[in-house]
Design a protein around this motif. Structure first.
Motif, PDB file in Angstrom:
ATOM      1  N   THR A 258      30.427  29.961  51.231  1.00  0.00           N
ATOM      2  CA  THR A 258      31.399  29.410  50.327  1.00  0.00           C
ATOM      3  C   THR A 258      31.405  30.198  49.054  1.00  0.00           C
ATOM      4  OG1 THR A 258      32.558  27.586  49.407  1.00  0.00           O
ATOM      5  CG2 THR A 258      30.130  27.528  49.120  1.00  0.00           C
ATOM      6  N   ARG A 259      31.981  29.949  47.996  1.00  0.00           N
ATOM      7  CA  ARG A 259      32.079  30.829  46.721  1.00  0.00           C
ATOM      8  C   ARG A 259      31.912  29.680  45.514  1.00  0.00           C
ATOM      9  NH1 ARG A 259      36.842  35.406  46.391  1.00  0.00           N
ATOM     10  NH2 ARG A 259      35.465  35.624  44.436  1.00  0.00           N
ATOM     11  N   ALA A 260      31.098  30.199  44.657  1.00  0.00           N
ATOM     12  CA  ALA A 260      30.847  29.698  43.460  1.00  0.00           C
ATOM     13  C   ALA A 260      31.669  29.793  42.411  1.00  0.00           C
ATOM     14  CB  ALA A 260      29.429  29.804  43.057  1.00  0.00           C
ATOM     15  N   ASP A 261      32.248  31.118  42.514  1.00  0.00           N
ATOM     16  CA  ASP A 261      33.469  31.428  41.420  1.00  0.00           C
ATOM     17  C   ASP A 261      34.313  32.399  42.048  1.00  0.00           C
ATOM     18  OD1 ASP A 261      31.598  34.114  41.034  1.00  0.00           O
ATOM     19  OD2 ASP A 261      30.319  32.614  40.580  1.00  0.00           O
ATOM     20  N   ALA A 262      35.469  32.473  41.394  1.00  0.00           N
ATOM     21  CA  ALA A 262      36.435  33.754  41.917  1.00  0.00           C
ATOM     22  C   ALA A 262      37.346  34.176  40.846  1.00  0.00           C
ATOM     23  CB  ALA A 262      37.522  33.067  42.819  1.00  0.00           C
ATOM     24  N   ASP A 263      37.515  35.467  41.068  1.00  0.00           N
ATOM     25  CA  ASP A 263      38.436  36.336  40.107  1.00  0.00           C
ATOM     26  C   ASP A 263      38.031  36.144  38.603  1.00  0.00           C
ATOM     27  OD1 ASP A 263      40.328  36.736  42.278  1.00  0.00           O
ATOM     28  OD2 ASP A 263      41.005  34.625  41.995  1.00  0.00           O
ATOM     29  N   THR A 264      36.660  36.016  38.161  1.00  0.00           N
ATOM     30  CA  THR A 264      36.254  36.009  36.977  1.00  0.00           C
ATOM     31  C   THR A 264      36.127  34.646  36.332  1.00  0.00           C
ATOM     32  OG1 THR A 264      37.884  36.931  35.483  1.00  0.00           O
ATOM     33  CG2 THR A 264      36.176  38.513  37.035  1.00  0.00           C
ATOM     34  N   GLN A 265      37.192  33.674  36.865  1.00  0.00           N
ATOM     35  CA  GLN A 265      37.581  32.582  35.963  1.00  0.00           C
ATOM     36  C   GLN A 265      36.660  31.821  35.484  1.00  0.00           C
ATOM     37  OE1 GLN A 265      40.709  30.402  38.357  1.00  0.00           O
ATOM     38  NE2 GLN A 265      41.919  32.388  38.739  1.00  0.00           N
ATOM     39  N   GLU A 266      35.463  30.871  36.335  1.00  0.00           N
ATOM     40  CA  GLU A 266      34.578  30.217  36.012  1.00  0.00           C
ATOM     41  C   GLU A 266      33.717  30.889  35.036  1.00  0.00           C
ATOM     42  OE1 GLU A 266      36.293  28.820  39.599  1.00  0.00           O
ATOM     43  OE2 GLU A 266      35.471  30.923  39.201  1.00  0.00           O
ATOM     44  N   ALA A 267      33.417  32.259  35.514  1.00  0.00           N
ATOM     45  CA  ALA A 267      32.475  33.037  34.401  1.00  0.00           C
ATOM     46  C   ALA A 267      32.881  32.981  32.899  1.00  0.00           C
ATOM     47  CB  ALA A 267      31.855  34.294  34.939  1.00  0.00           C
ATOM     48  N   ARG A 268      34.178  33.427  32.796  1.00  0.00           N
ATOM     49  CA  ARG A 268      34.982  33.576  31.637  1.00  0.00           C
ATOM     50  C   ARG A 268      34.785  32.334  30.683  1.00  0.00           C
ATOM     51  NH1 ARG A 268      37.877  37.995  31.031  1.00  0.00           N
ATOM     52  NH2 ARG A 268      38.173  39.168  32.708  1.00  0.00           N
ATOM     53  N   SER A 269      34.927  30.948  31.631  1.00  0.00           N
ATOM     54  CA  SER A 269      35.029  29.796  30.631  1.00  0.00           C
ATOM     55  C   SER A 269      33.717  28.899  30.902  1.00  0.00           C
ATOM     56  CB  SER A 269      36.130  28.815  31.412  1.00  0.00           C
ATOM     57  OG  SER A 269      36.093  28.591  32.731  1.00  0.00           O
ATOM     58  N   ASN A 270      32.782  29.697  31.624  1.00  0.00           N
ATOM     59  CA  ASN A 270      31.394  28.821  31.861  1.00  0.00           C
ATOM     60  C   ASN A 270      31.585  27.631  32.273  1.00  0.00           C
ATOM     61  OD1 ASN A 270      28.624  28.873  31.798  1.00  0.00           O
ATOM     62  ND2 ASN A 270      28.388  28.227  29.401  1.00  0.00           N
ATOM     63  N   ASP A 271      32.632  27.686  33.334  1.00  0.00           N
ATOM     64  CA  ASP A 271      32.772  26.118  34.201  1.00  0.00           C
ATOM     65  C   ASP A 271      31.862  26.273  35.378  1.00  0.00           C
ATOM     66  OD1 ASP A 271      33.887  24.154  35.604  1.00  0.00           O
ATOM     67  OD2 ASP A 271      35.796  25.025  35.571  1.00  0.00           O
ATOM     68  N   THR A 272      31.095  25.312  35.533  1.00  0.00           N
ATOM     69  CA  THR A 272      30.030  25.276  36.409  1.00  0.00           C
ATOM     70  C   THR A 272      30.410  24.179  37.753  1.00  0.00           C
ATOM     71  OG1 THR A 272      28.558  23.557  35.305  1.00  0.00           O
ATOM     72  CG2 THR A 272      28.197  26.032  34.970  1.00  0.00           C
ATOM     73  N   ALA A 273      31.457  23.745  37.598  1.00  0.00           N
ATOM     74  CA  ALA A 273      31.815  22.499  38.476  1.00  0.00           C
ATOM     75  C   ALA A 273      31.791  23.060  40.081  1.00  0.00           C
ATOM     76  CB  ALA A 273      33.260  22.018  38.144  1.00  0.00           C
ATOM     77  N   ARG A 274      32.474  24.445  39.937  1.00  0.00           N
ATOM     78  CA  ARG A 274      32.735  24.993  41.652  1.00  0.00           C
ATOM     79  C   ARG A 274      31.292  25.198  41.911  1.00  0.00           C
ATOM     80  NH1 ARG A 274      37.001  29.612  43.352  1.00  0.00           N
ATOM     81  NH2 ARG A 274      36.133  29.756  45.592  1.00  0.00           N
ATOM     82  N   ARG A 275      30.516  26.064  41.076  1.00  0.00           N
ATOM     83  CA  ARG A 275      29.184  26.224  41.428  1.00  0.00           C
ATOM     84  C   ARG A 275      28.383  25.176  41.997  1.00  0.00           C
ATOM     85  NH1 ARG A 275      25.318  27.661  36.607  1.00  0.00           N
ATOM     86  NH2 ARG A 275      25.216  25.406  36.259  1.00  0.00           N
ATOM     87  N   GLU A 276      28.303  24.015  41.374  1.00  0.00           N
ATOM     88  CA  GLU A 276      27.599  22.693  41.789  1.00  0.00           C
ATOM     89  C   GLU A 276      28.001  22.246  42.864  1.00  0.00           C
ATOM     90  OE1 GLU A 276      24.776  22.263  40.076  1.00  0.00           O
ATOM     91  OE2 GLU A 276      25.467  23.876  38.987  1.00  0.00           O
ATOM     92  N   ALA A 277      29.402  22.311  43.015  1.00  0.00           N
ATOM     93  CA  ALA A 277      30.068  21.908  44.526  1.00  0.00           C
ATOM     94  C   ALA A 277      29.549  22.625  45.637  1.00  0.00           C
ATOM     95  CB  ALA A 277      31.513  21.934  44.344  1.00  0.00           C
ATOM     96  N   ALA A 278      29.403  23.860  45.385  1.00  0.00           N
ATOM     97  CA  ALA A 278      28.985  24.898  46.295  1.00  0.00           C
ATOM     98  C   ALA A 278      27.569  24.549  46.876  1.00  0.00           C
ATOM     99  CB  ALA A 278      29.117  26.308  46.032  1.00  0.00           C
TER     100      ALA A 278
END
Length: 329
Positions: A258-278
């Motif tokens: 699976t992917r913790a981030d995509a298209d630089t979106q999570e990294a730009r906003s420092n949003d860790t929700a998808r990472r933690e779900a992964a």
């Protein structure tokens, strides 16, 4: 009559003083679907040239933002603990060229698949106790308006691709035929699979179906649903929406990327929700563009597992603490 006293030493301190060889032996008995690790997305990718990036920004700024990432060389990634790599390939007979988008985003750490495989096997020979390294391949042949038309992936192209993999990963491949001997996959232990590779064709539709026609004789796993006889490794990109699906598959013995981030979106906003779900999903391979912190966007967004590899929170949830202590390599 002897009296056995219960130790008052905390369990984690007991493990801390065990010989590393004993702890490694415990890890060796884990199945390869019982660990979790980080991978890199489009692992070969270097930054786009400024000319192409500026031209794309004028035409499609959203697409340009999504492509604004790059990776360190493959060997550096492996030395950092990355154990899942992703390569995009174009069929340019007699070889396969590595790149992302024809002409405009082709800067790669290895120009051809053969170059990439030689790099990986060289590292593997010098680090031959590594856990299996996953490699997923995208067979790129989509037409994009205004760009050169790529060659289609035909049966002949896939046969050549198989031969390339078999030649360069000879004796180091975990293959579908060795895993799918029963209804569900039977994964080897870490001890039996160190120094090996597992390759996945990350395609759907007609290309996947073409390759799947002779799946038992193929070196690559295919991304199919669990009702397919070849089902073993699956690509499920969104761990937030597919959390329950991934957890169920992992519980049933399948392996998932699976992917913790995509298209630089999570990294730009420092949003860790998808990472933690992964990580929570139990997907064995968690892919990211940001295994190193602070690469681009002035924050500390990073996707990392302490120690690089850990027991899987789903498939190894019932194992005793000592079996999950590591080291895993």
């Amino acid at each position: 009559m002897s009296i056995i006293r219960q130790s008052s030493v905390p369990l984690f301190l007991v493990f801390a003083f065990w010989p590393l060889s004993v702890m490694a032996d415990l890890a060796d008995n884990l199945r390869i679907n019982q660990i979790q690790f980080v991978g890199s997305h489009n692992s070969y990718k270097q930054a786009m040239s400024q000319n192409h990036f500026q031209a794309l920004t004028k035409r499609n700024p959203t697409a340009a933002r999504g492509l604004q990432y790059a990776h360190v060389p493959l060997i550096d990634q492996l030395n950092l603990g990355i154990r899942k790599l992703e390569l995009d390939i174009f069929w340019t007979p007699p070889w396969f060229t590595v790149g992302h988008v024809q002409e405009i985003d082709m800067n790669s750490h290895c120009a051809t698949l053969t170059d990439c495989l030689k790099t990986l096997t060289l590292w593997s020979r010098h680090n031959n106790t590594h856990v299996p390294i996953w490699i997923s391949l995208n067979a790129k042949d989509a037409n994009i308006a205004g760009l050169p038309k790529p060659k289609r992936f035909t049966a002949a192209a896939f046969n050549t691709l198989d031969q390339t993999l078999l030649t360069h990963l000879h004796g180091k491949l975990i293959t579908p035929a060795t895993i799918k001997v029963n209804e569900r996959p039977a994964w080897p232990t870490l001890a039996a699979s160190r120094g090996q590779f597992l390759v996945i064709l990350d395609e759907g539709g007609a290309k996947r179906d073409l390759y799947a026609q002779h799946w038992r004789a193929r070196p690559m796993f295919i991304n199919v649903t669990r009702n397919h006889p070849a089902a073993a490794v699956m690509i499920i990109n969104d761990p937030v929406r597919a959390m329950a699906q991934i957890q169920t598959l992992v519980q049933q013995g399948y392996m998932v990327r699976t992917r913790a981030d995509a298209d630089t979106q999570e990294a730009r906003s420092n949003d860790t929700a998808r990472r933690e779900a992964a990580f929570k999903s139990g997907a064995q391979a968690v892919s990211t563009d940001y295994y190193l912190p602070g690469q681009s966007f002035d924050n500390d967004y990073v996707v990392k597992i302490p120690g690089e590899i850990r027991c899987n929170p789903i498939s190894a949830a019932l194992l005793s603490a000592e079996r999950c202590q590591g080291p895993f390599e």
